[in-house]
Write a protein that holds these residues in place. Structure first.
Motif, PDB file in Angstrom:
ATOM      1  N   PHE A 133      51.885  41.425  20.644  1.00 28.24           N
ATOM      2  CA  PHE A 133      51.388  41.555  22.004  1.00 28.24           C
ATOM      3  C   PHE A 133      51.831  40.307  22.763  1.00 28.24           C
ATOM      4  CE2 PHE A 133      48.508  44.159  19.507  1.00 28.24           C
ATOM      5  CZ  PHE A 133      48.267  45.258  20.322  1.00 28.24           C
ATOM      6  N   PRO A 134      52.628  40.430  23.824  1.00 33.34           N
ATOM      7  CA  PRO A 134      53.143  39.238  24.512  1.00 33.34           C
ATOM      8  C   PRO A 134      52.054  38.314  25.033  1.00 33.34           C
ATOM      9  CG  PRO A 134      53.467  41.243  25.834  1.00 33.34           C
ATOM     10  CD  PRO A 134      53.091  41.680  24.450  1.00 33.34           C
ATOM     11  N   LYS A 149      52.140  47.587  33.342  1.00 31.92           N
ATOM     12  CA  LYS A 149      53.375  48.284  33.002  1.00 31.92           C
ATOM     13  C   LYS A 149      53.168  49.789  32.853  1.00 31.92           C
ATOM     14  CE  LYS A 149      55.524  44.342  30.653  1.00 31.92           C
ATOM     15  NZ  LYS A 149      56.015  43.810  29.361  1.00 31.92           N
ATOM     16  N   GLU A 150      51.927  50.205  32.652  1.00 30.00           N
ATOM     17  CA  GLU A 150      51.636  51.625  32.478  1.00 30.00           C
ATOM     18  C   GLU A 150      51.486  52.361  33.800  1.00 30.00           C
ATOM     19  OE1 GLU A 150      49.267  51.524  28.233  1.00 30.00           O
ATOM     20  OE2 GLU A 150      48.083  51.459  30.063  1.00 30.00           O
ATOM     21  N   LEU A 151      51.549  51.646  34.913  1.00 35.15           N
ATOM     22  CA  LEU A 151      51.393  52.274  36.231  1.00 35.15           C
ATOM     23  C   LEU A 151      52.575  51.895  37.108  1.00 35.15           C
ATOM     24  CD1 LEU A 151      47.858  51.036  36.081  1.00 35.15           C
ATOM     25  CD2 LEU A 151      48.148  53.405  36.761  1.00 35.15           C
ATOM     26  N   SER A 202      52.637  34.921  29.961  1.00 32.25           N
ATOM     27  CA  SER A 202      52.357  36.357  29.859  1.00 32.25           C
ATOM     28  C   SER A 202      50.854  36.577  29.960  1.00 32.25           C
ATOM     29  CB  SER A 202      52.870  36.897  28.525  1.00 32.25           C
ATOM     30  OG  SER A 202      52.640  38.287  28.436  1.00 32.25           O
ATOM     31  N   THR A 203      50.443  37.574  30.727  1.00 29.69           N
ATOM     32  CA  THR A 203      49.021  37.823  30.967  1.00 29.69           C
ATOM     33  C   THR A 203      48.631  39.240  30.589  1.00 29.69           C
ATOM     34  OG1 THR A 203      49.348  38.596  33.246  1.00 29.69           O
ATOM     35  CG2 THR A 203      49.076  36.211  32.909  1.00 29.69           C
ATOM     36  N   GLU A 204      47.327  39.433  30.394  1.00 27.18           N
ATOM     37  CA  GLU A 204      46.802  40.762  30.099  1.00 27.18           C
ATOM     38  C   GLU A 204      47.066  41.709  31.262  1.00 27.18           C
ATOM     39  OE1 GLU A 204      44.733  37.882  27.507  1.00 27.18           O
ATOM     40  OE2 GLU A 204      45.249  37.922  29.636  1.00 27.18           O
ATOM     41  N   GLU A 205      46.934  41.196  32.497  1.00 26.96           N
ATOM     42  CA  GLU A 205      47.163  42.030  33.686  1.00 26.96           C
ATOM     43  C   GLU A 205      48.599  42.559  33.699  1.00 26.96           C
ATOM     44  OE1 GLU A 205      43.742  39.373  34.570  1.00 26.96           O
ATOM     45  OE2 GLU A 205      45.736  39.082  33.710  1.00 26.96           O
ATOM     46  N   GLU A 206      49.543  41.703  33.383  1.00 21.86           N
ATOM     47  CA  GLU A 206      50.948  42.098  33.373  1.00 21.86           C
ATOM     48  C   GLU A 206      51.212  43.179  32.332  1.00 21.86           C
ATOM     49  OE1 GLU A 206      55.362  39.980  32.862  1.00 21.86           O
ATOM     50  OE2 GLU A 206      53.543  38.966  32.174  1.00 21.86           O
ATOM     51  N   ALA A 214      41.742  44.336  31.645  1.00 20.79           N
ATOM     52  CA  ALA A 214      42.564  43.185  31.266  1.00 20.79           C
ATOM     53  C   ALA A 214      41.747  41.900  31.275  1.00 20.79           C
ATOM     54  CB  ALA A 214      43.758  43.068  32.221  1.00 20.79           C
ATOM     55  N   GLU A 215      40.852  41.764  32.259  1.00 23.83           N
ATOM     56  CA  GLU A 215      39.996  40.581  32.327  1.00 23.83           C
ATOM     57  C   GLU A 215      39.087  40.500  31.112  1.00 23.83           C
ATOM     58  OE1 GLU A 215      38.243  37.105  33.782  1.00 23.83           O
ATOM     59  OE2 GLU A 215      40.051  38.161  34.488  1.00 23.83           O
ATOM     60  N   SER A 216      38.546  41.637  30.723  1.00 22.86           N
ATOM     61  CA  SER A 216      37.677  41.676  29.547  1.00 22.86           C
ATOM     62  C   SER A 216      38.450  41.377  28.276  1.00 22.86           C
ATOM     63  CB  SER A 216      37.007  43.055  29.440  1.00 22.86           C
ATOM     64  OG  SER A 216      36.192  43.319  30.547  1.00 22.86           O
TER      65      SER A 216
END
Length: 320
Positions: free
Chosen positions: A255-256, A277-279, A269-273, A296-298
């Motif tokens: 996981f990046p 990618k799925e949208l 690299s962030t959870e939001e990024e 992503a925040e959680s």
């Protein structure tokens, strides 16, 4: 219930074929757990739900033994009434009391405009094109298939026990996703070693002892697998669950934003990024990414302690 009247090869084949459809409830249960529980406890929810399912396997074997006074022709048929009763009760309880999400059912939420109805083809696409889905598929195949093989012959072998979700949770508290991956790899590897040892034993007492330890590890490996599944994709969580259940352990999932067993996370690299990618851009313009961003925040809890940061006062953690 109808399985008890099978009296031919065709009847037995049909019984096994349609029983396979009942196994699909495992996938819907894991997806349901991922939808109902927050990221902080979803691994424990998945592990415990799977563990109750595994308990049924042992009960089924035990019930057959309790029916030992019956003829061999009747004993296994009588044992089908117990799971049939539980299955029917669960089905009606789910239908009358179950709810898709904590805040309502999909149809009602979509009709009220509080939930977007996703595109099925895009959900499928993002599920099957994420290579992490295939790794958990292979990993679950190794631990689940060997369990089935052993369950099928262990009674005869002796004749002539959900801790995986908890392990995943406690590993993640200190080491994040990397802890989950390492624990999965170690438990899966030990299961393989115990499987080899079991095959080389020739005494009943030693076989039973190793079988008990082997069962703990192989069941834990399954719980650890589904402790990782909810994090692979928010949009295609159901597809990933289905792929995994239908499915070794090949290298390591990377996981990046979190890294893997060996390498650390990719810089910046962030959870939001990752979940954006799925949208596509059009879907983001429509605001469909907001749920993913809260998730992503959680999921920043999946960073190791070294990489974790104190959430802002306005953080959505605990409110998702």
């Amino acid at each position: 219930y109808l399985s008890t009247v099978a009296d031919s090869a065709t009847g037995y084949f049909l019984m096994r074929f349609f029983t396979g459809f009942a196994l699909a409830t495992f996938v819907s249960t894991q997806y349901w757990m991922s939808s109902m529980f927050s990221p902080r406890v979803v691994d424990q929810a998945n592990g415990q739900a799977a563990g109750w399912g595994k308990l049924g396997e042992g009960v089924a074997q035990f019930v057959v033994v309790l029916n030992i006074r019956a003829t061999p022709f009747s004993a296994w048929r009588i044992s089908f009434y117990i799971p049939a009763l539980f299955q029917m009760s669960s089905a009606f309880a789910t239908m009358f009391f179950g709810q898709d999400l904590p805040d309502g059912n999909f149809h009602q939420l979509q009709k009220s405009g509080n939930m977007h109805k996703d595109n099925a083809s895009k959900v499928l696409y993002h599920g099957v094109t994420n290579y992490r889905s295939w790794i958990t598929t292979l990993g679950y195949r190794f631990c689940f298939r060997v369990e089935l093989a052993v369950n099928n012959i262990v009674a005869y072998y002796f004749y002539d026990w959900p801790i995986g979700g908890g392990l995943s949770y406690f590993s993640a508290r200190k080491f994040g996703m990397r802890g989950r991956l390492w624990r999965w790899w170690i438990v899966q590897g030990l299961s393989s070693v115990l499987c080899i040892i079991l095959g080389r034993l020739n005494t009943l007492s030693a076989s039973i002892a190793v079988m008990i330890v082997f069962s703990v590890f192989v069941q834990a490996a399954q719980g650890l697998t589904f402790g990782i599944v909810p994090f692979i994709s928010r949009r295609s969580s159901g597809v990933v669950s289905g792929m995994t259940r239908a499915g070794g352990n090949v290298a390591s999932i990377y996981f990046p934003q979190w890294g893997d067993m060996i390498c650390g996370p990719k810089a910046n690299s962030t959870e939001e990024e990752y979940y954006l990618k799925e949208l596509d851009s059009k879907e983001q313009e429509q605001g469909l990414h907001q749920v993913s961003m809260r998730l992503a925040e959680s999921y920043k809890n999946e960073r190791s302690n070294k990489g974790k940061s104190t959430p802002d006062e306005g953080s959505t953690i605990g409110r998702f």
